[in-house]
Write a protein that holds these residues in place. Structure first.
Motif, short mmCIF file in Angstrom:
data_model
loop_
_atom_site.label_atom_id
_atom_site.label_comp_id
_atom_site.label_asym_id
_atom_site.label_seq_id
_atom_site.Cartn_x
_atom_site.Cartn_y
_atom_site.Cartn_z
N GLU A 3 -37.60 -18.99 120.02
CA GLU A 3 -37.75 -20.18 120.83
C GLU A 3 -39.07 -20.13 121.58
OE1 GLU A 3 -34.35 -19.96 123.35
OE2 GLU A 3 -32.98 -20.79 121.86
N ASP A 4 -39.52 -21.30 122.03
CA ASP A 4 -40.72 -21.40 122.86
C ASP A 4 -41.92 -20.72 122.21
OD1 ASP A 4 -42.23 -22.19 125.04
OD2 ASP A 4 -41.69 -20.47 126.27
N ARG A 21 -39.75 -16.41 122.61
CA ARG A 21 -38.57 -15.82 123.22
C ARG A 21 -37.52 -15.60 122.13
NH1 ARG A 21 -38.11 -15.41 128.59
NH2 ARG A 21 -39.71 -16.44 129.86
N TRP A 22 -36.89 -14.44 122.21
CA TRP A 22 -35.84 -14.10 121.26
C TRP A 22 -34.66 -13.53 122.04
CZ3 TRP A 22 -34.09 -9.16 119.08
CH2 TRP A 22 -33.23 -9.32 117.99
N ARG A 23 -33.54 -14.24 121.99
CA ARG A 23 -32.34 -13.86 122.76
C ARG A 23 -32.67 -13.74 124.24
NH1 ARG A 23 -29.51 -9.22 118.89
NH2 ARG A 23 -29.13 -10.59 117.09
N GLY A 24 -33.54 -14.64 124.71
CA GLY A 24 -33.87 -14.69 126.13
C GLY A 24 -34.98 -13.74 126.57
N GLU A 25 -35.45 -12.86 125.68
CA GLU A 25 -36.49 -11.92 126.03
C GLU A 25 -37.84 -12.39 125.49
OE1 GLU A 25 -35.77 -7.91 124.96
OE2 GLU A 25 -33.77 -7.84 125.85
N GLN A 26 -38.92 -12.07 126.23
CA GLN A 26 -40.25 -12.38 125.76
C GLN A 26 -40.64 -11.40 124.65
OE1 GLN A 26 -42.73 -12.27 129.27
NE2 GLN A 26 -42.51 -14.47 129.57
#
Length: 226
Positions: A3-4, A21-26
């Motif tokens: 994402e993003d 972002r992957w699973r909320g992590e940068q």
């Protein structure tokens, strides 16, 4: 799901690296096109725990995918990559510079084997920072073993090209940390790469335009030698 997705800033290189972002992590991701990338990735993934554990560029014993001890000798002495031939074809100035560079290395000897992790393309565009702190490196698919002088020389060349101050400190570090012989071979390898490397994503660049900046860096590296 990524994402993003945002391209990393920079003007050179293959322009295939992105922030996301992957699973909320940068994370930082690179869109790879190399045919042997599936073979590279497991090796690189296997080195990450050791890199994190040690916090220093010392490689563990055992098999490694890329041996840059042998690579430097083959490139600089034997022109295995064709860099010197490519550079010589650019013109008389390039040929004269190549002769100067090769004369700076004792071709009758080979640099001592070293077991540092080597990035092999440690330029400013492959270093991630948060303010004044280095927080990560990217473009690690060619990670191998060899002398860390190779990475210092690459960084020093890019540093000088961008007009940053403090080249003498990088040169001193390369010589004192890795030894005079390793440093000379690393500088020669960097010069060969900058003068003779050709790639499809740099077709717009004029090879002749690389000669003067490379010569200026080479002169600056050896300016304070006795």
């Amino acid at each position: 799901m990524l994402e993003d997705l945002r391209p990393t800033p920079g003007q050179h290189g293959q322009r295939r690296t992105y922030f996301a972002r992957w699973r909320g992590e940068q994370v930082v991701v690179k869109w790879g096109l190399d045919l042997d990338l599936p073979e590279k990735l497991p090796y690189i993934a296997g080195q990450i725990p050791e890199l994190r554990r040690r916090g220093i560029p010392a490689a563990p014993a055992g098999p490694h995918r890329s041996d840059y001890n042998a690579w430097l000798t083959q490139v600089v002495r034997d022109d295995a990559a064709g860099y010197w031939a490519n550079a010589a074809a650019v013109g008389a100035d390039a040929r004269a510079l190549c002769e100067r560079v090769r004369d700076s290395v004792d071709m009758s000897r080979t640099p001592a084997t070293a077991l540092d992790y080597v990035h092999i393309d440690l330029n400013l565009g492959n270093i991630l920072t948060d303010g004044d702190t280095i927080v990560g490196l990217i473009d690690l698919e060619n990670l191998g073993i060899g002398s860390g002088a190779t990475d210092v020389a690459c960084l020093a060349a890019d540093w000088h090209r961008h007009g940053a101050p403090g080249l003498a400190a990088l040169v001193h570090y390369g010589r004192s940390r890795h030894g005079e012989e390793a440093w000379r071979w690393a500088v020669a390898h960097e010069m060969a790469s900058r003068l003779g490397w050709r790639s499809e994503h740099f077709q717009a660049l004029d090879p002749a335009a690389e000669v003067a900046p490379a010569a200026a860096w080479f002169d600056a590296v050896y300016a304070d030698y006795p």
